[in-house]
Design an enzyme around this catalytic site. Structure first.
Site, PDB file in Angstrom:
ATOM      1  N   CYS A 122       0.829  -1.215   0.000  1.00  0.00           N
ATOM      2  CA  CYS A 122       0.000   0.000   0.000  1.00  0.00           C
ATOM      3  C   CYS A 122       0.859   1.260   0.000  1.00  0.00           C
ATOM      4  CB  CYS A 122      -0.964  -0.001   1.178  1.00  0.00           C
ATOM      5  SG  CYS A 122      -0.171  -0.154   2.797  1.00  0.00           S
ATOM      6  N   HIS A 448      -1.945   1.236   7.409  1.00  0.00           N
ATOM      7  CA  HIS A 448      -2.332   1.177   6.002  1.00  0.00           C
ATOM      8  C   HIS A 448      -2.186   2.553   5.358  1.00  0.00           C
ATOM      9  CE1 HIS A 448      -4.281  -0.243   2.415  1.00  0.00           C
ATOM     10  NE2 HIS A 448      -5.315   0.580   2.547  1.00  0.00           N
TER      11      HIS A 448
END
Length: 499
Positions: A122, A448
């Protein structure tokens, strides 16, 4: 007003009047497409203002009820925005259904694809989505020749071009970047690190990835292309991201000690965060000042010195990193090593960033003509508005104001200098936000990353890996860090703004 399917309206831009057919039922986006074909001003740069009585004041938003406006032939508009060149006229009328994915994405008819997560990637996905929004970088990537490539870094750079082309042509909602991730991890072994007990790939830092990537690509993007002005730089990375700074080092314990002058090249700015920093501007200012201990020849011993760094030349694209991660020593813990911590404090960041206060005197002098002209134009327009509002509402007086505005901003620096390579002489030190990388989580080893990329006025896409979702300016403002467990700004991508 007339009940017609289309109206002939007039749009003033760059001291010229354009006749445009407008269908109220098609909405503002269709009008923007027509203006792009006529002027070359990209949709996301267009600022369209009605200049006829009965229409709303100020800049039209895409959310306006277009069909409810008092349309008639001869309605007047003014448009501001810089052109990237008039696009080639199509040989035949082309319907959206017949366009390829790249053409549909350019017109906003199709969402750009997301990138599949290939094991905690990510940090990479979010960064690449922001970089993909830089057309000059994409042009430079096309010049990489891999016919005799021996390094994985060169092959990785070429594969990024392939990946961007694949994303442009994608008909699905996602692209899986197997080839690029493989070469990226071979080029940067630190990003191939595995988690504890081999439990998948470890999470990585988006800022470290950005720095590693641009440093590597700088050695390969050395071929000049038409759309990238190199100036004194030897590669496209420094031409697009390079920041030249001046540093003054002053001894705090001796007035007789001369100030030491030096220079430094950066590829991104930093925003330091402490208990007194609440905005991006305050954090940048803090990062550009510092102190150190070094020898004083006048005192014959070490002394305290203060450093002040200022911007001397600036690029088309300005990247700022928020210093949110730090290493905290834990001498009393069992392993005596330390822990990776995150600063979750909210730091507001503007949609438009004025860099004037961070510039040295030389750069301030370069920016002064454009800033003075802009101020004079605003004052003159305010005076006219206060003297004859009724006249302005008829449209003609406002059209003259728009002409004066365009004339004021179409200036050239008298000394021939600009703020940086490829930067317009009309630049007055304002950058507009077009990309954000956020982090959600407690430290850099977990959590994230997501990428947020501007698509047009008050229109953004949030890329949660392979899942793009629409959002607006108000959503971007919330990324300052409302709560510890929400997405918080970590990298901000700005581009030169010309009014």
């Amino acid at each position: 007003y007339l009940k017609m399917s289309a109206f002939a309206v007039k749009v003033l831009w760059n001291r010229q009047t354009y006749d445009v057919k407008v269908d109220p039922a098609s909405g503002l986006p269709k009008m923007r497409e027509s203006l792009y074909q006529l002027t070359g001003v990209p949709v996301d740069r267009q600022k369209i203002m009605p200049k006829t009585k009965g229409f709303p004041k100020g800049m039209l938003k895409d959310s306006v009820d277009f069909s409810a406006l008092p349309w008639d032939n001869g309605v007047k508009f003014a448009m501001m925005g810089s052109s990237t060149g008039i696009p080639d006229a199509p040989k035949d009328v082309q319907f959206v259904e017949d366009m390829n994915a790249k053409q549909q994405q350019a017109l906003g008819k199709k969402k750009p694809p997301g990138l599949a997560n290939l094991g905690n990637t990510c940090y990479m996905n979010s960064t690449l989505q922001c970089l993909r929004a830089i057309p000059e970088l994409k042009k430079s990537l096309e010049t990489v020749d891999t016919s005799s490539a021996t390094s994985t870094g060169r092959r990785m750079t070429a594969e990024l071009n392939n990946l961007f082309n694949q994303m442009d042509a994608a008909t699905d909602t996602q692209v899986t970047p197997y080839a690029y991730v493989t070469l990226m991890r071979q080029t940067f072994p630190q990003f191939a690190q595995m988690g504890p007990k081999g439990a998948g790939f470890s999470q990585q830092d988006a800022d470290e990835f950005f720095n590693s990537l641009v440093n590597e690509m700088a050695g390969h993007l050395t071929n000049k292309v038409e759309d990238v002005e190199f100036g004194n730089n030897t590669n496209a990375i420094d031409a697009l991201f390079g920041i030249d700074t001046t540093i003054d080092m002053k001894c705090l314990e001796s007035e007789e000690e001369p100030v030491v002058h030096s220079t430094e090249r950066l590829r991104r700015l930093q925003c330091k965060i402490d208990e007194d920093v609440n905005t991006l501007e305050e954090g940048i200012k803090l990062a550009l000042t510092g102190s150190l201990e070094k020898n004083s020849s006048k005192l014959g011993r070490n002394a305290q010195w203060q450093t002040t760094q200022r911007l001397h030349r600036v690029p088309l694209y300005l990247v700022v990193q928020f210093n949110r991660f730090f290493w905290k020593l834990t001498p009393n813990s069992r392993d005596h090593t330390g822990v990776n911590c995150k600063i979750k404090k909210p730091v507001k960041f503007p949609l438009e960033l004025d860099i004037h206060e961070f510039c040295d005197d030389d750069l301030k002098e370069v920016l002064k003509p454009a800033r003075d002209k802009h101020t004079a134009m605003l004052v003159a327009r305010a005076e006219k508005m206060s003297k004859g509002i009724k006249k302005d509402e008829e449209g003609d007086e406002d059209m003259e104001d728009a002409k004066e505005l365009e004339a004021a901003l179409n200036l050239s620096a008298t000394n021939g200098r600009t703020a940086g390579p490829g930067v317009s002489p009309n630049f007055r030190g304002i950058y507009e936000l077009f990309g954000v990388v956020t982090h959600k989580g407690r430290d850099s080893n977990s959590g994230h990353y997501m990428g947020w990329v501007k698509q047009g006025p008050d229109s953004w896409l949030c890329f949660d890996d392979e899942h793009p979702a629409e959002c607006r300016d108000e959503d971007i403002k919330k990324l300052a860090g409302e709560t510890a467990d929400w997405h918080i700004n970590y990298m901000a991508y700005y581009r030169v703004k010309i009014d």
